[in-house]
Design a protein around this motif. Structure first.
Motif, PDB file in Angstrom:
ATOM      1  N   LYS A  29       5.358  13.762  -9.089  1.00  9.93           N
ATOM      2  CA  LYS A  29       4.523  12.666  -9.184  1.00  9.93           C
ATOM      3  C   LYS A  29       4.973  11.424 -10.077  1.00  9.93           C
ATOM      4  O   LYS A  29       4.845  10.175  -9.949  1.00  9.93           O
ATOM      5  CB  LYS A  29       3.072  12.883  -9.519  1.00  9.93           C
ATOM      6  CG  LYS A  29       2.576  13.306  -8.282  1.00  9.93           C
ATOM      7  CD  LYS A  29       0.885  13.695  -8.347  1.00  9.93           C
ATOM      8  CE  LYS A  29       0.290  13.849  -6.880  1.00  9.93           C
ATOM      9  NZ  LYS A  29      -0.940  14.620  -6.794  1.00  9.93           N
ATOM     10  N   LYS A  30       5.689  12.021 -11.312  1.00 10.75           N
ATOM     11  CA  LYS A  30       6.221  10.774 -12.287  1.00 10.75           C
ATOM     12  C   LYS A  30       7.160   9.930 -11.451  1.00 10.75           C
ATOM     13  O   LYS A  30       7.437   9.032 -11.651  1.00 10.75           O
ATOM     14  CB  LYS A  30       6.696  11.615 -13.218  1.00 10.75           C
ATOM     15  CG  LYS A  30       7.372  11.010 -14.529  1.00 10.75           C
ATOM     16  CD  LYS A  30       6.235  10.400 -15.546  1.00 10.75           C
ATOM     17  CE  LYS A  30       6.630   9.605 -16.773  1.00 10.75           C
ATOM     18  NZ  LYS A  30       7.324   9.889 -17.994  1.00 10.75           N
ATOM     19  N   ALA A  31       8.126  10.935 -10.793  1.00  9.01           N
ATOM     20  CA  ALA A  31       9.188  10.278 -10.042  1.00  9.01           C
ATOM     21  C   ALA A  31       8.708   9.255  -8.914  1.00  9.01           C
ATOM     22  O   ALA A  31       9.166   8.159  -8.794  1.00  9.01           O
ATOM     23  CB  ALA A  31      10.153  11.151  -9.330  1.00  9.01           C
ATOM     24  N   VAL A  32       7.753   9.664  -8.293  1.00  5.14           N
ATOM     25  CA  VAL A  32       6.889   8.979  -7.246  1.00  5.14           C
ATOM     26  C   VAL A  32       6.455   7.524  -7.857  1.00  5.14           C
ATOM     27  O   VAL A  32       6.694   6.332  -7.438  1.00  5.14           O
ATOM     28  CB  VAL A  32       5.650   9.714  -6.472  1.00  5.14           C
ATOM     29  CG1 VAL A  32       5.033   8.997  -5.795  1.00  5.14           C
ATOM     30  CG2 VAL A  32       6.359  10.772  -5.967  1.00  5.14           C
ATOM     31  N   ALA A  33       5.997   7.839  -8.946  1.00  8.83           N
ATOM     32  CA  ALA A  33       5.550   6.783  -9.977  1.00  8.83           C
ATOM     33  C   ALA A  33       6.595   5.578 -10.283  1.00  8.83           C
ATOM     34  O   ALA A  33       6.372   4.256 -10.115  1.00  8.83           O
ATOM     35  CB  ALA A  33       4.843   7.008 -11.153  1.00  8.83           C
ATOM     36  N   ALA A  37       2.010  17.034  -0.738  1.00 11.91           N
ATOM     37  CA  ALA A  37       1.404  15.603  -1.038  1.00 11.91           C
ATOM     38  C   ALA A  37      -0.066  15.745  -1.193  1.00 11.91           C
ATOM     39  O   ALA A  37      -0.562  16.455  -0.740  1.00 11.91           O
ATOM     40  CB  ALA A  37       1.857  14.636   0.284  1.00 11.91           C
ATOM     41  N   GLY A  38      -0.475  14.592  -1.857  1.00 15.76           N
ATOM     42  CA  GLY A  38      -1.869  14.225  -1.945  1.00 15.76           C
ATOM     43  C   GLY A  38      -2.326  14.777  -3.189  1.00 15.76           C
ATOM     44  O   GLY A  38      -1.924  14.859  -4.433  1.00 15.76           O
ATOM     45  N   ILE A  93       0.918  -1.101   0.042  1.00 10.92           N
ATOM     46  CA  ILE A  93       0.010  -0.005   0.069  1.00 10.92           C
ATOM     47  C   ILE A  93       0.868   1.181   0.114  1.00 10.92           C
ATOM     48  O   ILE A  93       2.101   1.087   0.657  1.00 10.92           O
ATOM     49  CB  ILE A  93      -1.012   0.021   1.155  1.00 10.92           C
ATOM     50  CG1 ILE A  93      -2.047   1.037   0.997  1.00 10.92           C
ATOM     51  CG2 ILE A  93      -0.323   0.053   2.669  1.00 10.92           C
ATOM     52  CD1 ILE A  93      -3.401   0.523   1.459  1.00 10.92           C
ATOM     53  N   VAL A  94       0.455   2.153  -0.772  1.00 10.06           N
ATOM     54  CA  VAL A  94       1.603   3.612  -1.061  1.00 10.06           C
ATOM     55  C   VAL A  94       0.573   4.529   0.170  1.00 10.06           C
ATOM     56  O   VAL A  94      -0.626   4.725  -0.194  1.00 10.06           O
ATOM     57  CB  VAL A  94       1.104   4.081  -2.396  1.00 10.06           C
ATOM     58  CG1 VAL A  94       1.877   5.270  -2.516  1.00 10.06           C
ATOM     59  CG2 VAL A  94       1.934   2.996  -3.197  1.00 10.06           C
ATOM     60  N   LEU A  95       1.114   4.971   0.875  1.00 13.02           N
ATOM     61  CA  LEU A  95       0.429   5.782   2.089  1.00 13.02           C
ATOM     62  C   LEU A  95       0.900   7.327   1.620  1.00 13.02           C
ATOM     63  O   LEU A  95       2.041   7.313   1.212  1.00 13.02           O
ATOM     64  CB  LEU A  95       1.058   5.531   3.281  1.00 13.02           C
ATOM     65  CG  LEU A  95       1.032   6.651   4.369  1.00 13.02           C
ATOM     66  CD1 LEU A  95      -0.564   6.746   4.747  1.00 13.02           C
ATOM     67  CD2 LEU A  95       1.489   6.125   5.903  1.00 13.02           C
ATOM     68  N   ASN A  96      -0.005   8.157   1.356  1.00 12.19           N
ATOM     69  CA  ASN A  96       0.273   9.482   1.288  1.00 12.19           C
ATOM     70  C   ASN A  96      -0.631  10.168   2.363  1.00 12.19           C
ATOM     71  O   ASN A  96      -1.793   9.944   2.517  1.00 12.19           O
ATOM     72  CB  ASN A  96       0.146  10.042  -0.117  1.00 12.19           C
ATOM     73  CG  ASN A  96      -0.967   9.736  -0.864  1.00 12.19           C
ATOM     74  OD1 ASN A  96      -0.960   9.931  -2.130  1.00 12.19           O
ATOM     75  ND2 ASN A  96      -1.978   8.857  -0.105  1.00 12.19           N
ATOM     76  N   SER A  97      -0.076  11.425   3.075  1.00 13.57           N
ATOM     77  CA  SER A  97      -0.566  11.967   4.015  1.00 13.57           C
ATOM     78  C   SER A  97      -1.196  13.541   3.749  1.00 13.57           C
ATOM     79  O   SER A  97       0.038  14.248   3.326  1.00 13.57           O
ATOM     80  CB  SER A  97      -0.059  11.950   5.248  1.00 13.57           C
ATOM     81  OG  SER A  97      -0.173  12.606   6.217  1.00 13.57           O
ATOM     82  N   LEU A  98      -2.091  13.934   3.951  1.00 11.52           N
ATOM     83  CA  LEU A  98      -2.415  15.090   3.905  1.00 11.52           C
ATOM     84  C   LEU A  98      -1.824  16.299   4.653  1.00 11.52           C
ATOM     85  O   LEU A  98      -1.778  17.450   4.815  1.00 11.52           O
ATOM     86  CB  LEU A  98      -4.074  15.604   3.808  1.00 11.52           C
ATOM     87  CG  LEU A  98      -4.730  14.901   2.498  1.00 11.52           C
ATOM     88  CD1 LEU A  98      -6.200  15.254   2.652  1.00 11.52           C
ATOM     89  CD2 LEU A  98      -4.118  15.275   1.206  1.00 11.52           C
ATOM     90  N   GLN A  99      -1.076  15.537   5.750  1.00  9.75           N
ATOM     91  CA  GLN A  99      -0.153  16.230   6.752  1.00  9.75           C
ATOM     92  C   GLN A  99       0.896  17.002   6.004  1.00  9.75           C
ATOM     93  O   GLN A  99       1.614  17.618   6.624  1.00  9.75           O
ATOM     94  CB  GLN A  99       0.052  15.512   8.121  1.00  9.75           C
ATOM     95  CG  GLN A  99      -1.036  14.715   8.718  1.00  9.75           C
ATOM     96  CD  GLN A  99      -1.626  16.047   9.728  1.00  9.75           C
ATOM     97  OE1 GLN A  99      -1.347  17.011   9.807  1.00  9.75           O
ATOM     98  NE2 GLN A  99      -2.492  15.276  10.583  1.00  9.75           N
ATOM     99  N   THR A 109       3.505  17.265  -6.965  1.00  7.82           N
ATOM    100  CA  THR A 109       4.303  16.375  -6.053  1.00  7.82           C
ATOM    101  C   THR A 109       3.554  15.349  -5.214  1.00  7.82           C
ATOM    102  O   THR A 109       2.519  15.551  -5.044  1.00  7.82           O
ATOM    103  CB  THR A 109       5.358  17.272  -5.360  1.00  7.82           C
ATOM    104  OG1 THR A 109       4.580  18.254  -4.897  1.00  7.82           O
ATOM    105  CG2 THR A 109       6.194  17.793  -6.215  1.00  7.82           C
ATOM    106  N   ASN A 110       4.525  14.380  -4.753  1.00  6.04           N
ATOM    107  CA  ASN A 110       3.676  13.725  -3.581  1.00  6.04           C
ATOM    108  C   ASN A 110       5.098  13.217  -2.671  1.00  6.04           C
ATOM    109  O   ASN A 110       6.068  13.015  -3.137  1.00  6.04           O
ATOM    110  CB  ASN A 110       3.077  12.509  -4.276  1.00  6.04           C
ATOM    111  CG  ASN A 110       1.646  11.927  -3.322  1.00  6.04           C
ATOM    112  OD1 ASN A 110       1.792  12.274  -2.265  1.00  6.04           O
ATOM    113  ND2 ASN A 110       1.273  10.978  -3.701  1.00  6.04           N
TER     114      ASN A 110
END
Ligand code: PMT
Length: 397
Positions: free
Chosen positions: A383-387, A357-358, A347-353, A363-364
């Protein structure tokens, strides 16, 4: 990896142009076909005769041949190449590329290029560090070009610092790794869900969320670039898809997304569920616009199907299933619960904190939690690098 690849090698006016001969030889030794395009300044540093002897092809430099007016088509080169490499790339050429100043054959070729472009800068340390050079490089990166960072060492100016063009063998290794990556997912079929869902309330209103689809579309692009056949089930977004290996299925509601994803999944090798699916929908749909009457309006909402959990139940042992967790609090704990409940492999966790991100941003910042109990944290990235990071984890499974 380079065998049979068609490479346009752009050479510009830097002392490092002599390294273009070694680069050329290294590429040809690995089976590549090389076409040199050189700028007028480049010819001051290395002769076309040397380069032409190595490639066994005429070197292209001018728009027209001086004696008979033959036109050299930069458009044809843009269509011919599997990859363009500009090495060395001077500050001047980088500036022209970033700003579309098409005053020589190399820049027009670059602007017409359909293939990926790699740029190996070479210049004095202060020129390299100058904000204008750095902002031009950033611009080029944002256009999807790849920068092969210069190294630190002795420079032609007899100063020492960052600006030396990367060595030919290291450049060749970067290109080989690029082509290798392109085949990592070949013959694999991947389902990706992206964007929000719209849950209709009446003919003019719906319940939804802020998802732009950027994260899911970046995943689709990266999977396609690595050779996969991608089935992108997307909620309503403003994004376009250009890669021929991406088949896009547009849906609106969670129920439509569930139907499309459930139908596709048995034929997939993997699924990455990035969509922000509305957990609830209105209990009923009003055929007519709900009128304002000044009273409190209570809406009855009923749960939507959990698409991830449904696919988790169907999952075979030869399939990989990944989901996302968008959290505002107790992030890791909640993400782990989702991982287990939905039978995901990771699972890929991203936080609005986390700032940047989000939803909606380019970015993320993610952490990846696997069913085996591993947790990896990644810094804020495009986001591309995150992917790319997510697909690396998918491949490792
Ligand atoms: O689209 P962007 O603007 O680029 O933003 C990206 C994003 C923030 C939407 C993305 O990175 C993200 O976090 N996507 C998942 C959002 C979400 O719905 O998270 P969740 O924690 O509520 O859901 C957990 C998982 O179950 C997700 O994989 C989700 O797709 C899935 N799910 C959720 C509800 C539901 N009814 N069905 C599902 O399949």
């Amino acid at each position: 990896m380079l065998n049979g690849k068609k490479i346009v090698l752009g050479v510009t006016g830097s002392i490092a142009a002599y390294k273009a001969a070694f680069l050329c030889r290294a590429l040809i030794k690995r089976g590549a076909e090389v076409q040199i395009v050189i700028t007028p300044a480049g010819k001051e540093f290395i002769t076309p005769a040397t380069l032409s002897a190595l490639t066994q092809k005429p070197v292209v430099s001018e728009f027209f041949t001086a004696n008979d007016g033959t036109w050299h088509s930069h458009v044809d080169l843009g269509l011919w190449a599997d990859l363009m490499l500009i090495a060395p790339a001077t500050a001047s050429t980088i500036g022209k590329m970033a700003n579309g100043i098409a005053d020589n054959m190399l820049i027009t070729t670059y602007l017409s290029m359909k293939a990926p472009v790699f740029i190996a800068p070479a210049m004095d340390l202060d020129m390299y560090a100058h904000p204008s050079t750095q902002s031009n490089l950033e611009k080029l990166k944002s256009y999807g070009n790849y920068i092969i960072e210069p190294t630190t060492g002795f420079l032609a100016s007899s100063l020492e610092g960052k600006g030396r063009m990367e060595e030919p063998d290291a450049i060749v290794a970067v290109l080989e790794a690029y082509f290798e990556k392109k085949t990592q997912l070949s013959k694999k079929k991947i389902l990706i869900t992206a964007g929000p869902t719209y849950e209709k309330l009446d003919p003019v209103r719906y319940i939804s969320n802020y998802s732009s689809g950027k994260m899911g579309f970046a995943l689709a692009e990266v999977c396609a670039e690595r050779g996969a056949e991608v089935f992108l089930v997307s909620g309503p977004v403003q994004l376009t898809t250009n890669h021929p290996a991406i088949k896009r299925i547009d849906v609106e509601s969670a129920e439509e997304m569930r139907q499309a994803a459930t139908e596709l999944f048995p034929n997939m090798d993997a699924g990455i569920l990035c969509a922000a699916v509305a957990d609830y929908k209105p209990a009923g749909f009003s055929e007519k616009k709900i009128k304002r009457n000044g009273e409190i309006l209570n809406l009855e909402l009923v749960p939507n199907p959990d698409i991830a959990a449904g696919l988790g139940k169907m999952k075979r042992c030869d399939q990989v299933l990944a989901g996302f967790a968008l959290e505002t609090d107790n992030a890791v704990e909640n993400a782990l619960q989702k991982l287990q409940k939905k039978n995901l492999d990771f699972i890929v966790l991203n936080s609005l904190q986390d700032e940047g991100a989000g939803f909606q941003v380019d970015t993320n910042k993610i952490s990846i939690l696997t069913a085996k109990g591993e947790k990896t944290d990644f810094p804020l990235k495009q986001k591309k690098a995150v992917a790319e990071d997510i697909v690396d984890v998918l491949l490792s499974l």
